[in-house]
Design an enzyme around this catalytic site. Structure first.
Site, PDB file in Angstrom:
ATOM      1  N   GLU A 116       1.002  -1.139  -0.067  1.00  0.00           N
ATOM      2  CA  GLU A 116       0.396  -0.037   0.196  1.00  0.00           C
ATOM      3  C   GLU A 116       0.964   1.221   0.084  1.00  0.00           C
ATOM      4  OE1 GLU A 116      -2.474  -0.304   3.873  1.00  0.00           O
ATOM      5  OE2 GLU A 116      -2.579  -2.002   3.774  1.00  0.00           O
ATOM      6  N   LYS A 118       2.028   4.463   1.802  1.00  0.00           N
ATOM      7  CA  LYS A 118       2.343   5.068   2.246  1.00  0.00           C
ATOM      8  C   LYS A 118       1.637   6.899   2.470  1.00  0.00           C
ATOM      9  CE  LYS A 118       5.093   5.025   6.646  1.00  0.00           C
ATOM     10  NZ  LYS A 118       5.577   6.653   7.218  1.00  0.00           N
ATOM     11  N   ASP A 120       2.038  10.570   3.748  1.00  0.00           N
ATOM     12  CA  ASP A 120       3.113  10.906   4.313  1.00  0.00           C
ATOM     13  C   ASP A 120       1.882  11.991   4.896  1.00  0.00           C
ATOM     14  OD1 ASP A 120       5.309  11.915   6.076  1.00  0.00           O
ATOM     15  OD2 ASP A 120       6.006  13.122   4.241  1.00  0.00           O
ATOM     16  N   TYR A 226      -6.506   2.093   7.113  1.00  0.00           N
ATOM     17  CA  TYR A 226      -5.506   1.321   6.586  1.00  0.00           C
ATOM     18  C   TYR A 226      -5.067  -0.074   7.022  1.00  0.00           C
ATOM     19  CZ  TYR A 226      -2.368   3.592   9.182  1.00  0.00           C
ATOM     20  OH  TYR A 226      -1.715   4.365  10.498  1.00  0.00           O
ATOM     21  N   LYS A 313      11.090   3.202   2.279  1.00  0.00           N
ATOM     22  CA  LYS A 313      10.929   4.487   1.722  1.00  0.00           C
ATOM     23  C   LYS A 313      11.900   4.713   0.717  1.00  0.00           C
ATOM     24  CE  LYS A 313       9.841   7.604   5.317  1.00  0.00           C
ATOM     25  NZ  LYS A 313      10.268   7.240   6.694  1.00  0.00           N
ATOM     26  N   CYS A 407      11.317  49.581  -3.096  1.00  0.00           N
ATOM     27  CA  CYS A 407      10.713  48.217  -3.910  1.00  0.00           C
ATOM     28  C   CYS A 407      11.422  48.714  -4.873  1.00  0.00           C
ATOM     29  CB  CYS A 407       9.509  48.878  -4.082  1.00  0.00           C
ATOM     30  SG  CYS A 407       8.826  47.888  -5.236  1.00  0.00           S
ATOM     31  N   CYS A 410       9.272  49.577  -8.600  1.00  0.00           N
ATOM     32  CA  CYS A 410       9.154  51.115  -8.202  1.00  0.00           C
ATOM     33  C   CYS A 410       9.794  52.765  -7.468  1.00  0.00           C
ATOM     34  CB  CYS A 410       7.257  51.303  -7.463  1.00  0.00           C
ATOM     35  SG  CYS A 410       7.199  51.492  -6.389  1.00  0.00           S
ATOM     36  N   CYS A 425       5.908  46.683   0.102  1.00  0.00           N
ATOM     37  CA  CYS A 425       5.586  47.636  -0.743  1.00  0.00           C
ATOM     38  C   CYS A 425       4.383  48.903  -0.962  1.00  0.00           C
ATOM     39  CB  CYS A 425       6.545  48.086  -2.299  1.00  0.00           C
ATOM     40  SG  CYS A 425       5.899  48.635  -3.346  1.00  0.00           S
ATOM     41  N   CYS A 430       2.116  50.519  -7.595  1.00  0.00           N
ATOM     42  CA  CYS A 430       3.377  49.917  -8.064  1.00  0.00           C
ATOM     43  C   CYS A 430       2.818  49.046  -8.884  1.00  0.00           C
ATOM     44  CB  CYS A 430       3.743  49.324  -6.921  1.00  0.00           C
ATOM     45  SG  CYS A 430       5.549  48.370  -6.842  1.00  0.00           S
TER      46      CYS A 430
HETATM   47  S1  IVH Z   1       0.480  -0.300   8.692  1.00  0.00           S
HETATM   48  C1  IVH Z   1       2.068  -1.138  13.348  1.00  0.00           C
HETATM   49  N1  IVH Z   1      -0.160   1.638   6.629  1.00  0.00           N
HETATM   50  O1  IVH Z   1       3.482   5.628   8.857  1.00  0.00           O
HETATM   51  C2  IVH Z   1       1.752   0.408  12.427  1.00  0.00           C
HETATM   52  N2  IVH Z   1       0.871   2.674   8.290  1.00  0.00           N
HETATM   53  O2  IVH Z   1       5.415   4.300  10.694  1.00  0.00           O
HETATM   54  C3  IVH Z   1       0.684  -0.109  11.171  1.00  0.00           C
HETATM   55  N3  IVH Z   1       1.134   5.524   7.747  1.00  0.00           N
HETATM   56  O3  IVH Z   1       2.150   7.268  11.892  1.00  0.00           O
HETATM   57  C4  IVH Z   1       0.859   0.458  10.416  1.00  0.00           C
HETATM   58  N4  IVH Z   1       0.281   4.842   5.328  1.00  0.00           N
HETATM   59  O4  IVH Z   1       0.396   6.541  10.602  1.00  0.00           O
HETATM   60  C5  IVH Z   1       0.135   1.026   7.692  1.00  0.00           C
HETATM   61  N5  IVH Z   1      -0.666   2.293   4.065  1.00  0.00           N
HETATM   62  C6  IVH Z   1      -0.471   2.739   5.598  1.00  0.00           C
HETATM   63  C7  IVH Z   1      -0.194   3.435   6.120  1.00  0.00           C
HETATM   64  C8  IVH Z   1       0.521   3.592   7.604  1.00  0.00           C
HETATM   65  C9  IVH Z   1       0.827   5.049   6.486  1.00  0.00           C
HETATM   66  C10 IVH Z   1       1.772   5.371   8.317  1.00  0.00           C
HETATM   67  C11 IVH Z   1       1.430   4.712   9.936  1.00  0.00           C
HETATM   68  C12 IVH Z   1       1.910   5.495  11.538  1.00  0.00           C
HETATM   69  C13 IVH Z   1       3.506   5.241  10.065  1.00  0.00           C
HETATM   70  C14 IVH Z   1       4.109   4.261  10.102  1.00  0.00           C
END
Ligand code: IVH
Length: 668
Positions: A116, A118, A120, A226, A313, A407, A410, A425, A430
């Site tokens: 899936e 991840k 941010d 998730y 990552k 500025c 102008c 300004c 301007c």
């Molecule tokens: S599973 C036991 N799935 O990533 C932990 N986490 O360090 C289960 N995050 O802050 C997490 N997308 O909120 C999981 N598809 C995803 C995710 C996800 C983002 C975040 C999660 C947590 C960090 C994990």
């Protein structure tokens, strides 16, 4: 009577169910099946019924998204099972190590992996009881988090009611801010000199921890779920079943893929490296999870993270380049923004040659000099910024930069207001401000004048044809075709677009004026509240602040905008040119038992806030004004009324006490 109530109850339920179904299609499936107008109509009908019959209004009604009042702080919530974090893998080798550990613990068994994105953002938990949203919390320290229910309710993809009833269910997910919303939020903050958020993640965190849910609502967060933290009477076998189930319950689940072995997972991960930049939200990696829940249980967890999952990552997209020069850009509201011009370099999917340096404090703190080698990064993969200088690479000929005192456009003196990082300004005329102002005025969401791109605009300005936005309406065919590179056809099209823009809505015009702090949304709110631009121009700060979502900053900015003689002149010219300044009202407005009646509220009411009282009047077709005049129809006097009471007496305007007001508005 009872039968009537029963009919209303049925109607409320039917409307709620229909709206929820459309919410699901729109916010979760991203596949709406009706127009916004029809949707709004249903919402309005439901709101009206709920206001008329408060005893039938459910707290889980789709109208109850921004009900919460500002709070003092957040209560703490103990999670039903700990919210853990994930171990990281930074390359293929570390993914293979993870696969090896999994297989060692499950000898001879086939293992499937789910992958899936991840997101941010920020981990949150949502708790549903008997299918109803009862509470939501931040991750906090993993054991206890903060109760941010009111803020989570403002996220439209968070269902207040699940599509199937489940006894108890705690789901986990990631709340986030889209790249677009993040960019817009920071732009607005840059204009006001407020500190910028470094990335969408910080912006989402700041927004979720807002004590005032109305601010949270205005910033538009979103959420993907998730996983499940706790449940009763649901027993999926695999993680992929969990995701399927969550989606069926009406929760928003991101795309996921199932793989039979790690080699495929790795291939998929590498493909994602470039794909991630195409998404409207920031993704910092992929999460790989063992699919079978039985296997997950056997693998268990360490103190911090489960052994059945790992986060792959992405390599952070940073790059090193050289600052060739620092120049200053003058924005629409006159803010001087220093910008670095750099040797072009590839970062996060694009070639970057400019980076914002935000303001002079940032440059001083990071000690950024012309000629420096710098590490750059895209904030949340979007806006390039200078992270840090590499002092070891200095040769000694780097030049310290200072903010100009005049500025660059102008030549007027610039000033920095107390408590702000921004230097401005102040010259209304301007040219840089005029330029940015015209770009904004004609932009798609403002007056939508197609054909007025930067090249054409530059020529028009150079030819001295316009000095303010209203001059656009005085452009003549002969003047335009005389310009280089503007043929008769383009000239005609431009004039056609200018002409058509006269019929634009009041909301577009208010937005187009470029009043500081008045974005598209505030403009719409103001246009819904006032019948005309003239009415808005006559409003004082107190009157404006009574309008929902219009705070003191916006109110004061509006008042000072219209106080400036130059701005009033431009507006006069717009009116003379025939630009529409009136609000189009649909047939339902102007109707209602209080249609045309003007109310003034004074003193404290016992059973509702000012805002609730105002909303009651407006719902019934009336208007609330801030000051008493001969055109006031009623003054509503609560406890300790002020001078408005005396004025009402002197003008012989009917005064209602709270009970009378309640009767009149049907709130008794
Ligand atoms: S599973 C036991 N799935 O990533 C932990 N986490 O360090 C289960 N995050 O802050 C997490 N997308 O909120 C999981 N598809 C995803 C995710 C996800 C983002 C975040 C999660 C947590 C960090 C994990």
């Amino acid at each position: 009577m009872n039968q009537d109530i029963e009919r209303v109850r049925e109607r409320i339920e039917a409307l709620s169910a229909e709206i929820e179904a459309h919410n699901y299609r729109y916010y979760v499936m991203d596949d709406p099946t009706i127009s916004d107008a029809r949707y709004d109509k249903m919402i309005r009908e439901l709101e009206k019924l709920e206001k008329q019959y408060p005893s039938l209004a459910s707290p889980y009604s789709p109208t109850q998204r921004v009900g919460g009042q500002p709070r003092e702080g957040f209560a703490t919530v103990r999670h039903l099972s700990p919210m853990m974090s994930l171990a990281n893998a930074f390359d293929e080798g570390e993914l293979r190590d993870f696969d090896r550990r999994v297989r060692q613990a499950l000898p001879g068994e086939p293992v499937k992996y789910v992958v899936e994105p991840k997101i941010d953002g920020l981990a949150v938990s949502l708790f549903y009881e008997n299918g109803l949203f009862s509470r939501g919390a931040t991750r906090g320290d993993g054991e206890t988090g903060e109760d941010i229910s009111e803020n989570l309710k403002t996220i439209r993809s968070v269902p207040l009611r699940l599509r199937k009833i489940v006894r108890a269910l705690e789901v986990r997910g990631e709340a986030y801010m889209s790249k677009d919303s993040f960019a817009r939020l920071n732009e607005a903050r840059e204009e006001t000199g407020e500190p910028l958020f470094a990335n969408p993640r910080n912006a989402a965190a700041g927004t979720l921890r807002q004590l005032d849910p109305r601010i949270t609502a205005s910033r538009r967060l979103n959420l993907f779920v998730y996983g499940i933290g706790y449940s009763e009477r649901v027993d999926p076998r695999d993680h992929s079943d969990v995701l399927q189930l969550l989606q069926e319950l009406g929760l928003r689940v991101n795309e996921f893929h199932l793989f039979d072995d790690m080699a495929e997972v790795i291939k998929y991960c590498l493909d994602w490296q470039s794909r991630r930049f195409e998404l409207p939200y920031a993704v910092d990696g992929l999460v790989i999870k063992v699919d079978s829940l039985v296997q997950q249980q056997r693998l268990g967890a360490t103190m911090k993270s489960p052994r059945w999952a790992i986060a792959y990552k992405f390599t952070p997209e940073q790059a090193v380049t050289t600052v060739k020069n620092i120049f200053v850009r003058v924005g629409r509201t006159g803010v001087l923004t220093p910008t670095a011009e750099m040797e072009p370099v590839r970062v996060a999917g694009t070639t970057v040659s400019r980076a914002t340096l935000h303001n002079e404090d940032n440059i001083r703190e990071k000690d950024i000099r012309i000629g420096d080698r710098v590490m750059i990064q895209k904030a949340g993969d979007i806006i390039p910024e200078v992270l840090a200088v590499l002092p070891d690479e200095r040769k000694g000929d780097e030049k310290v930069w200072t903010m100009p005192s005049e500025c660059p456009s102008c030549g007027s003196r610039v000033a920095r207001a107390a408590g702000e990082a921004a230097v401005r300004c102040a010259n209304i005329a301007c040219p840089a401000k005029l330029w940015e102002g015209l770009i904004h005025f004609s932009s798609r969401h403002a007056m939508n004048i197609a054909g007025l791109g930067p090249a054409v605009l530059a020529q028009i300005l150079a030819g001295g044809l316009i000095h303010d936005p209203a001059d656009l309406y005085r452009l003549r065919f002969e003047d335009l075709v005389a310009l280089e590179r503007l043929g008769p056809k383009s000239a005609q099209n431009l004039l056609g677009a200018v002409e058509a823009s006269k019929k634009n809505s009041l909301a577009r015009l208010i937005f187009a004026l470029g009043i500081r702090h008045v974005g598209e949304r505030s403009a719409k709110i103001l246009a819904a509240h006032y019948d005309s631009l003239e009415a808005l121009m006559g409003a004082g700060e107190d009157e404006l602040m009574v309008i929902p979502e219009i705070g003191p900053k916006i109110a004061s900015s509006i008042v000072s905008f219209f106080a400036a003689a130059q701005n009033r002149q431009v507006i006069d010219k717009l009116v003379q040119a025939g630009v529409n300044t009136r609000a189009a009202r649909n047939s339902s407005a102007g109707a209602g038992p209080l249609a045309g009646k003007v109310f003034v509220l004074t003193g404290a009411l016992e059973s509702f806030t000012r805002q609730e009282a105002q909303e009651a009047v407006e719902r019934l077709g009336g208007k609330v004004s801030a000051s008493v005049s001969r055109s006031t129809d009623y003054v509503v006097a609560g406890e300790k009324p002020g001078s408005k009471y005396d004025k009402a007496v002197s003008l012989a305007i009917p005064i209602l006490d709270e009970d009378e007001f309640k009767k009149l508005t049907g709130m008794d």
